[in-house]
Design a protein around this motif. Sequence first.
Motif, PDB file in Angstrom:
ATOM      1  N   GLY A 127       1.091   4.324  -2.612  1.00 53.62           N
ATOM      2  CA  GLY A 127       0.722   5.645  -2.147  1.00 53.62           C
ATOM      3  C   GLY A 127       1.366   6.774  -2.910  1.00 53.62           C
ATOM      4  O   GLY A 127       0.775   7.342  -3.819  1.00 53.62           O
ATOM      5  N   TYR A 135      -6.501   5.653  -0.502  1.00 46.20           N
ATOM      6  CA  TYR A 135      -5.654   5.096   0.547  1.00 46.20           C
ATOM      7  C   TYR A 135      -5.448   6.074   1.677  1.00 46.20           C
ATOM      8  O   TYR A 135      -5.378   5.706   2.841  1.00 46.20           O
ATOM      9  CB  TYR A 135      -4.315   4.635  -0.030  1.00 46.20           C
ATOM     10  CG  TYR A 135      -4.430   3.268  -0.696  1.00 46.20           C
ATOM     11  CD1 TYR A 135      -4.157   3.103  -2.043  1.00 46.20           C
ATOM     12  CD2 TYR A 135      -4.830   2.155   0.041  1.00 46.20           C
ATOM     13  CE1 TYR A 135      -4.286   1.866  -2.639  1.00 46.20           C
ATOM     14  CE2 TYR A 135      -4.972   0.913  -0.553  1.00 46.20           C
ATOM     15  CZ  TYR A 135      -4.699   0.780  -1.897  1.00 46.20           C
ATOM     16  OH  TYR A 135      -4.819  -0.431  -2.488  1.00 46.20           O
ATOM     17  N   ASP A 173      -6.368   5.429   5.478  1.00 45.18           N
ATOM     18  CA  ASP A 173      -5.441   5.691   6.580  1.00 45.18           C
ATOM     19  C   ASP A 173      -6.079   6.571   7.629  1.00 45.18           C
ATOM     20  O   ASP A 173      -5.960   6.328   8.826  1.00 45.18           O
ATOM     21  CB  ASP A 173      -4.175   6.388   6.057  1.00 45.18           C
ATOM     22  CG  ASP A 173      -3.167   5.366   5.554  1.00 45.18           C
ATOM     23  OD1 ASP A 173      -2.303   5.726   4.746  1.00 45.18           O
ATOM     24  OD2 ASP A 173      -3.263   4.194   5.996  1.00 45.18           O
ATOM     25  N   ARG A 188       0.824  -1.197   0.000  1.00 46.29           N
ATOM     26  CA  ARG A 188       0.000   0.000   0.000  1.00 46.29           C
ATOM     27  C   ARG A 188       0.863   1.253   0.000  1.00 46.29           C
ATOM     28  O   ARG A 188       0.614   2.199  -0.701  1.00 46.29           O
ATOM     29  CB  ARG A 188      -0.908   0.005   1.233  1.00 46.29           C
ATOM     30  CG  ARG A 188      -2.244   0.616   0.928  1.00 46.29           C
ATOM     31  CD  ARG A 188      -3.320   0.177   1.862  1.00 46.29           C
ATOM     32  NE  ARG A 188      -2.946   0.170   3.254  1.00 46.29           N
ATOM     33  CZ  ARG A 188      -2.751   1.269   3.984  1.00 46.29           C
ATOM     34  NH1 ARG A 188      -2.910   2.432   3.462  1.00 46.29           N
ATOM     35  NH2 ARG A 188      -2.423   1.177   5.246  1.00 46.29           N
TER      36      ARG A 188
END
Lengths: 191, 584
Positions: free
Chosen positions: A7, A180, A184, A3
Amino acid sequence: MARESLGFEITELRLGLPGEPKSLVSTNKNEKKRMFSEIDGNGDNEKKSNTGGNLKTTESKAQVVGWPPVCSYRKKNSMNEATKMYVKVSMDGAPFLRKIDLGMHKGYSELALALEKLFGCYGMGEALKDPENCEHVPIYEDKEGDWMLVGDVPWEMFMESCKRLRIMKRSDAWQIERTYIEIDEIKEKNV
Amino acid sequence: MKKAAYSFPEEVLEHVFSFIISDKDRSSISLVCKSWYEIERWCRRKVFVGNCYAVSPPILIKRFPELRSVTLKGKPHFADFNLVPEGWGGFACPWIRAMAGAYPWLEEIRLKRMVVSDESLEIIAKSFRNFKVLVLSSCEGFTTEGLAAIAANCRNLRELDLRESEVEDLSGRWLSDFPDSYTSLESLNISCLGNEVNLLALERLVSRCPNLKTLRLNRAVPLDRLPNLLRGAPQLAELGTGAYTSEMRPDVFSNLAEAFAGCKQLKTLSGFWDVLPSYLPAVYPICSQLISLNLSYATVQSPELIKLVSLCEKLQKLWVLDYIEDDGLEVLAASCKDLRELRVFPSDPFGLEPNVALTEQGLVSVSEGCPKLQSVLYFCRQMSNAALNTIARNRPNLTRFRLCIIEPRSPDYLTLQPLDDGFGAIVEHCKDLRRLSLSGLLTDRVFEYIGTYGKKLEMLSVAFAGDSDLGLHHVLSGCDNLRKLEIRDCPFGDKALLANAAKLETMRSLWMSSCSVSFGACKVLGQKMPRLNVEVMDESGPPDSRPESSPVEKLYVYRTVAGPRLDMPGFVWTMDDDSALRIS
């Protein structure tokens, strides 16, 4: 890990080696422009910003261009599987996928040209000159199933680990990054 | 002009000169006096141009009007490792065009690391009626269409060798373009071709050429077709197999073994792609006659490989992967007492951990057991000064020593010291050493040894070594016979380069990449030395857009009588008087 790599890297064709501190904007415009050609083997990425003398390198040997000194002919012909390494290439918005033989290309710049030809997306060639503004971002799925930005690792390493390619629209990439980031943020809220 | 009464008539001199073949000797003859220069240049038939940019086609043609054989080399050696960007140069076309006009009786063209187009091949095919030999070594830029033109037109072709070239393989049908009446083939090397050739055409070609001595097939030729090919050419001396694998069938094996046994003149074997070990014994019957064996594409670890090697008691040359390991090399040392050349390539060059049990010990064993060993290329992951010392003392007859310790700057693994002393021993004891490649942790001291002892050294390759300019200075000032020096990633800079500028005119070329040579120094060198081409390569933009003190990416300096070249791509700049004026 996967991930994280999706990002920032997905949107940022930064110049740098894995493990180095990530920065969104490279301070040296020239460095960025050379990204593909350098990693292709046509430049020496570790010496660029040194004025010489300092030989401390943190890269593993796999990162060094043209080292160990095995002839490119020998490298190409030593592959255990058949020399043809066809992988699927999808392009966002295209109605069908294509296939490309990685073994036919000597480096990233050749790959970029080949992708241009396949999809007529001239963004690929532009990526070599002006990564900030190109419309398309090439990514690939590696052996572990992670989606990686094309261009970070030496060409030979890339050839061995690439299972499929995808040419993503930069705008899509931003969306994924936003998603993402949102994930988060949600996670942090719930902690 | 008065001729002394006792001087030989030209014809006699010419006849005498015809026995002098070496280029160096020919060159010496031409320097004796003007009339010898004249006679010599008219009767020179063969020329070797080590750097195609050191001279130009018109200059060559003007001096040697009656050549039959030309050899040209283009790109610098480091191009093999992708250090020379695409488009750098080495174009064969201008040469071939010029020669087509000047040498209608040209018979041989040999090119290495040059860019050859289909158009060039077509020109060759149509221009030289007696064309016999075409060798394209590590070349690129042509397709099978160009090969078709050669096949169709060169009635007297003896040799077609495409070794290690990059050919765009459009179709295997070009081979059928050799006419049925064509029977003069002696040597064919198509091992670099990616696709299948027309196998029937190949079989017919092979069987109708009674003088065929060398046949190197490409990977795409299946093993079960090999026996037929061999039966069509029992006089073969050199064979490169195709893929050495097939369904395991007893009839295929026995057919193969029989076919091999029928080749009583076979001395050289190569190929062995995708090798299936259980097929190796088919070769055993002829092992005792082999002098050269290339197993460097046999990507398999197996006792059959070692057994094969142990049976080759006359072996002089072995190329193999590190799968052979120290044990296998010990067997080699015990069995092949005639060995002259050993090359051990890495099976997994990019792996971080060793994948095979190959260490310095293997090389030490061979140096002990093979008294005629002269030429070594060895990839390994550990080395010690002690081992290098032993090797040097065992084999003072070494002429070529290339060691690649895979991890840059690896020290002596036993003492953690630099490997200066070990390499020092090599240059000190091996007094006829002509070629040396260094690796491992090395300080300026190794270069001091090289400058002191490497008096016969002609080619030196250096990477990730040295501490300062002193290292480079030792080499340039000490190695009297140095012709080619290639350096990457070393802290060598301006001082040594400029202090030894004159030396560069005695050499063929100097390559320095990722070193500390400043743009300013390159300019000075270019200005000072008009007979050198000082070429700076920089893909990030013109070097004058940065301060003069910033290091150049790549520097390639070579002597030339042809002036700066005119075919440079956008990322190469020549430092000469003009450019200095332009920039400042």
